[in-house]
Design an enzyme around this catalytic site. Structure first.
Site, PDB file in Angstrom:
ATOM      1  CB  THR A 158     -58.630 -41.126 -28.929  1.00  0.00           C
ATOM      2  OG1 THR A 158     -58.191 -42.097 -29.876  1.00  0.00           O
ATOM      3  CG2 THR A 158     -59.092 -41.820 -27.682  1.00  0.00           C
TER       4      THR A 158
ATOM      5  CG  ASP B  42     -58.499 -42.866 -36.594  1.00  0.00           C
ATOM      6  OD1 ASP B  42     -58.852 -43.680 -35.737  1.00  0.00           O
ATOM      7  OD2 ASP B  42     -57.308 -42.703 -36.943  1.00  0.00           O
ATOM      8  CB  SER B  43     -55.056 -38.398 -36.687  1.00  0.00           C
ATOM      9  OG  SER B  43     -54.245 -39.381 -36.115  1.00  0.00           O
ATOM     10  CB  SER B  44     -55.642 -43.391 -39.823  1.00  0.00           C
ATOM     11  OG  SER B  44     -55.602 -43.829 -38.505  1.00  0.00           O
TER      12      SER B  44
ATOM     13  CB  THR C 158     -31.135 -41.681 -39.682  1.00  0.00           C
ATOM     14  OG1 THR C 158     -30.859 -42.910 -38.998  1.00  0.00           O
ATOM     15  CG2 THR C 158     -31.666 -40.681 -38.681  1.00  0.00           C
ATOM     16  CD  GLN C 159     -34.102 -48.008 -42.043  1.00  0.00           C
ATOM     17  OE1 GLN C 159     -33.956 -48.933 -41.258  1.00  0.00           O
ATOM     18  NE2 GLN C 159     -34.020 -48.182 -43.351  1.00  0.00           N
ATOM     19  CB  CYS C 160     -31.442 -43.908 -35.763  1.00  0.00           C
ATOM     20  SG  CYS C 160     -30.286 -45.193 -36.198  1.00  0.00           S
TER      21      CYS C 160
ATOM     22  CB  THR D 292     -52.112 -39.724 -30.428  1.00  0.00           C
ATOM     23  OG1 THR D 292     -52.718 -41.008 -30.543  1.00  0.00           O
ATOM     24  CG2 THR D 292     -52.666 -38.997 -29.231  1.00  0.00           C
ATOM     25  CG  ASP D 293     -52.857 -43.298 -34.547  1.00  0.00           C
ATOM     26  OD1 ASP D 293     -52.291 -43.533 -33.467  1.00  0.00           O
ATOM     27  OD2 ASP D 293     -53.832 -43.946 -34.953  1.00  0.00           O
TER      28      ASP D 293
HETATM   29  N1  ASP Z   1     -56.481 -43.542 -34.052  1.00  0.00           N
HETATM   30  C1  ASP Z   1     -56.601 -42.387 -33.204  1.00  0.00           C
HETATM   31  C2  ASP Z   1     -56.237 -41.161 -34.046  1.00  0.00           C
HETATM   32  O1  ASP Z   1     -55.098 -40.921 -34.290  1.00  0.00           O
HETATM   33  C3  ASP Z   1     -55.722 -42.505 -32.030  1.00  0.00           C
HETATM   34  C4  ASP Z   1     -55.781 -41.330 -31.092  1.00  0.00           C
HETATM   35  O2  ASP Z   1     -56.456 -40.368 -31.271  1.00  0.00           O
HETATM   36  O3  ASP Z   1     -55.055 -41.391 -30.101  1.00  0.00           O
HETATM   37  O4  ASP Z   1     -57.125 -40.464 -34.470  1.00  0.00           O
END
Ligand code: ASP
EC number: 3.5.1.1
Length: 328
Positions: free
Chosen positions: A13, A52-54, A264-266, A84-85
């Site tokens: 982003t 996109d970091s996805s 752990t899921q926590c 950020t993802d």
């Molecule tokens: N979908 C974006 C990414 O991870 C979200 C971001 O950058 O905050 O690339």
């Protein structure tokens, strides 16, 4: 003469513009409305495809590591712009790939693009550049809003809030206010050996999250695949069903010498094998405790150890060792 910081843009982003949002062309376009950024001691490197970091993946991690290796001696520090993802995954992976790091590698991004009003990007970017150029922190970190975090201890905890990251099992490395306060006693010590970059990761693994009512029949199909490791996400202190069929499943994995890591899921706390009867069986089934590691660090550490071609037995031992401050 080269500047002191290399800024590597991977996408996300922070550098996006337009409607719908898409990556900017270059540093000039990213910083168009912020001439203040032109005065910082930064050289800009853009990855061939901004993602996109996805869409981040181990191949890109290895590519970033290669760039760091090539440019290591030319700069005092590195800033990586990232979505950020999956930023915590990339920070964790780089912490294992970059051995004997003696310079800061700071990942940052933003919830709102730099080009938009009320964006959190400018503060994050300037602070990341200042930390990378002025503080000799020998770690891969994430800088987000008011916190400097150890990368392999970090987690994205909010999809929109400007305080989007946390480090649930390790104190923050630095607090950012009017002043930048670094907690030097929390920072890793300087390495004695020369900087080195690992060149392999193996991603033939799955993350298996257990839940009440899970039908183990479906999981048994995994046993016939070419999988090389499993991250088992369990309850609380690392507890799992005690049903015979689940234990049989784990026994088969043990026979096939497929490492199983208990995470752990926590969000906060640690796996403690044997604390409850519900985790006691896991010990004799050679399930490996991730203790207080994040899922992100556990996944990338397993990829790293499998990439080194470690045997089943070696992984049992190496996984529980502290490699880059990721485990207490
Ligand atoms: N979908 C974006 C990414 O991870 C979200 C971001 O950058 O905050 O690339």
């Amino acid at each position: 003469m080269k500047n002191r910081i290399l800024l590597i843009n991977t996408g996300g982003t922070i550098g996006m513009i337009g409607e719908p949002l898409q990556p900017s062309k270059d540093w000039k376009e990213i910083t168009k409305n912020h001439p203040i950024l032109w005065d910082f001691p930064v050289d800009y490197y853009q990855m061939e495809n901004l993602v996109d970091s996805s869409d981040m993946n181990p191949d890109i991690w290895l590519e970033i590591a290669k760039i760091l290796k090539k440019e290591y001696e030319n700069y005092d520090g590195f800033v990586i712009l990232h979505g950020t993802d999956t930023m915590s995954y990339t920070a964790s992976a780089l912490s294992f790939l970059c051995k004997n790091l003696s310079k800061p590698i700071i990942l940052t991004g933003s919830q709102v693009p730099l080009a938009k009003p009320r964006s959190d990007a400018l503060q994050n970017l300037i602070t990341a550049i200042q930390i990378a150029s002025q503080y000799k922190i020998p770690e891969v970190c994430i800088l987000f809003r008011d916190n400097l975090l150890r990368g392999n201890r970090s987690k994205k905890i909010d999809a929109t809030n400007y305080f989007g990251f946390s480090s649930p099992n390790y104190p923050v490395l630095g607090e950012i206010g009017a002043e930048i306060k670094i907690s030097w006693d929390k920072i890793l010590s300087f390495p004695k050996e020369k900087f080195q970059v690992e060149e392999n990761l193996c991603s033939d693994i799955i993350v298996l999250e257990i839940f009440p009512g899970m039908n183990i029949e479906f999981y048994n199909t995994i046993l016939n695949s070419s999988i090389k490791g499993i991250i088992l996400k369990t309850f609380g202190n690392g507890n799992a069903p005690t049903s015979l069929c689940f234990l049989e499943f784990l026994k088969e994995l043990q026979k096939k010498k497929i490492p199983v890591i208990n995470v752990t899921q926590c969000i906060r706390g640690s796996v403690e094998h044997g604390k409850y009867a519900a985790s006691h069986n896991l010990i004799s089934l050679a399930v490996i405790s991730s203790k207080d590691m994040t899922t992100e660090a556990s996944i990338t550490k397993l990829m790293y150890l499998l990439g080194k071609n470690y045997s089943y037995e070696d992984i049992q031992e190496a996984f529980q060792k502290n490699l880059a401050g990721e485990i207490s």
